[in-house]
Write an enzyme that holds these catalytic residues in place. Structure first.
Site, mmCIF file in Angstrom:
data_model
loop_
_atom_site.group_PDB
_atom_site.id
_atom_site.type_symbol
_atom_site.label_atom_id
_atom_site.label_comp_id
_atom_site.label_asym_id
_atom_site.label_seq_id
_atom_site.Cartn_x
_atom_site.Cartn_y
_atom_site.Cartn_z
ATOM 1 N N ASP A 5 92.302 33.890 3.539
ATOM 2 C CA ASP A 5 91.936 33.035 4.711
ATOM 3 C C ASP A 5 90.337 32.954 4.784
ATOM 4 O O ASP A 5 89.737 33.980 4.641
ATOM 5 C CB ASP A 5 92.606 33.610 6.130
ATOM 6 C CG ASP A 5 92.388 32.594 7.244
ATOM 7 O OD1 ASP A 5 93.512 31.973 7.685
ATOM 8 O OD2 ASP A 5 91.187 32.182 7.739
ATOM 9 N N ASN A 41 102.198 30.204 13.012
ATOM 10 C CA ASN A 41 101.858 29.235 14.340
ATOM 11 C C ASN A 41 102.419 27.819 14.090
ATOM 12 O O ASN A 41 102.103 27.261 13.060
ATOM 13 C CB ASN A 41 100.257 29.085 14.432
ATOM 14 C CG ASN A 41 99.615 30.673 14.424
ATOM 15 O OD1 ASN A 41 100.283 31.505 15.277
ATOM 16 N ND2 ASN A 41 98.319 30.617 13.845
ATOM 17 N N GLY A 51 98.104 27.548 18.279
ATOM 18 C CA GLY A 51 96.961 27.894 17.422
ATOM 19 C C GLY A 51 97.079 27.138 15.928
ATOM 20 O O GLY A 51 96.226 27.427 15.239
ATOM 21 N N GLN A 52 98.181 26.185 15.901
ATOM 22 C CA GLN A 52 98.147 25.731 14.506
ATOM 23 C C GLN A 52 97.055 24.631 14.420
ATOM 24 O O GLN A 52 97.112 23.772 15.177
ATOM 25 C CB GLN A 52 99.656 24.971 14.365
ATOM 26 C CG GLN A 52 99.755 24.755 12.620
ATOM 27 C CD GLN A 52 101.012 24.120 12.515
ATOM 28 O OE1 GLN A 52 101.979 23.874 13.470
ATOM 29 N NE2 GLN A 52 101.435 23.787 11.257
ATOM 30 N N HIS A 91 102.341 27.326 6.608
ATOM 31 C CA HIS A 91 101.625 28.246 5.933
ATOM 32 C C HIS A 91 102.016 29.790 6.690
ATOM 33 O O HIS A 91 102.128 29.815 8.093
ATOM 34 C CB HIS A 91 100.263 28.416 5.917
ATOM 35 C CG HIS A 91 99.752 28.057 7.151
ATOM 36 N ND1 HIS A 91 99.750 26.571 7.973
ATOM 37 C CD2 HIS A 91 98.981 28.667 8.153
ATOM 38 C CE1 HIS A 91 98.852 26.601 8.834
ATOM 39 N NE2 HIS A 91 98.437 27.889 9.091
ATOM 40 N N HIS A 138 100.457 33.207 7.876
ATOM 41 C CA HIS A 138 99.562 34.142 7.576
ATOM 42 C C HIS A 138 100.036 35.818 7.470
ATOM 43 O O HIS A 138 101.002 36.132 8.237
ATOM 44 C CB HIS A 138 98.851 34.272 9.103
ATOM 45 C CG HIS A 138 97.919 33.177 9.617
ATOM 46 N ND1 HIS A 138 97.019 32.992 9.384
ATOM 47 C CD2 HIS A 138 98.634 32.061 10.296
ATOM 48 C CE1 HIS A 138 96.537 31.716 10.132
ATOM 49 N NE2 HIS A 138 97.613 31.149 10.408
#
Ligand code: 5GP
Ligand code: ZN
Length: 119
Positions: free
Chosen positions: A35, A92, A98-99, A105, A107
């Protein structure tokens, strides 16, 4: 069409190699990269190479690929030595959660204490 590359999608561009990323692991179907704004010592994004807007859409359309993504996340956790004491896999889903990138994906977070419940 679901699964087709989206011209305006950042993660499709990373898959295509048009945007650089620090790749830590790759299979025919999944790619994992660090990230850009890490929230933990280990913060890796694990994505399917094909485009789905979120994890549930991916699992609905291609359950085997969703399973591969989770398996890869586990392999990366081992690679990053975060299996002990533990790590977290987060999807998310939706702006309120919070996307910000609408390409499915996971995290993978580890390498520090992770509080529960998350914020
Ligand atoms: P979301 O907020 O959608 O759950 O996660 C998107 C993640 O992508 C964020 O943690 C953000 O830091 C990361 N990100 C955004 N742009 C880039 C980029 O260009 N490269 C990388 N490696 N990560 C990015
Ligand atoms: Zn995409």
């Amino acid at each position: 069409m679901a699964g087709e590359p989206q011209a305006d999608c950042l993660f499709c561009k990373i898959v295509a190699g048009d945007v650089p990323a620090t790749v830590v692991r790759e299979t025919d179907n999944v790619v994992a990269f660090r990230d850009i704004n890490p929230q933990a010592p280990t913060h890796v994004l694990v994505i399917p190479k094909v485009h789905y807007p979120d994890a549930a859409s991916l699992a609905l359309a291609e359950p085997a690929l969703a399973a591969e993504l989770l398996r890869e996340a586990g392999e990366i956790a081992a690679q990053e030595k975060t299996v002990e004491p533990g790590y977290r896999i987060v999807f998310n889903t939706g702006p309120g959660a919070g996307q910000t990138v609408f390409h499915a994906h996971a995290h993978l977070l580890g390498g520090r204490g992770l509080e529960w419940p998350p914020g």
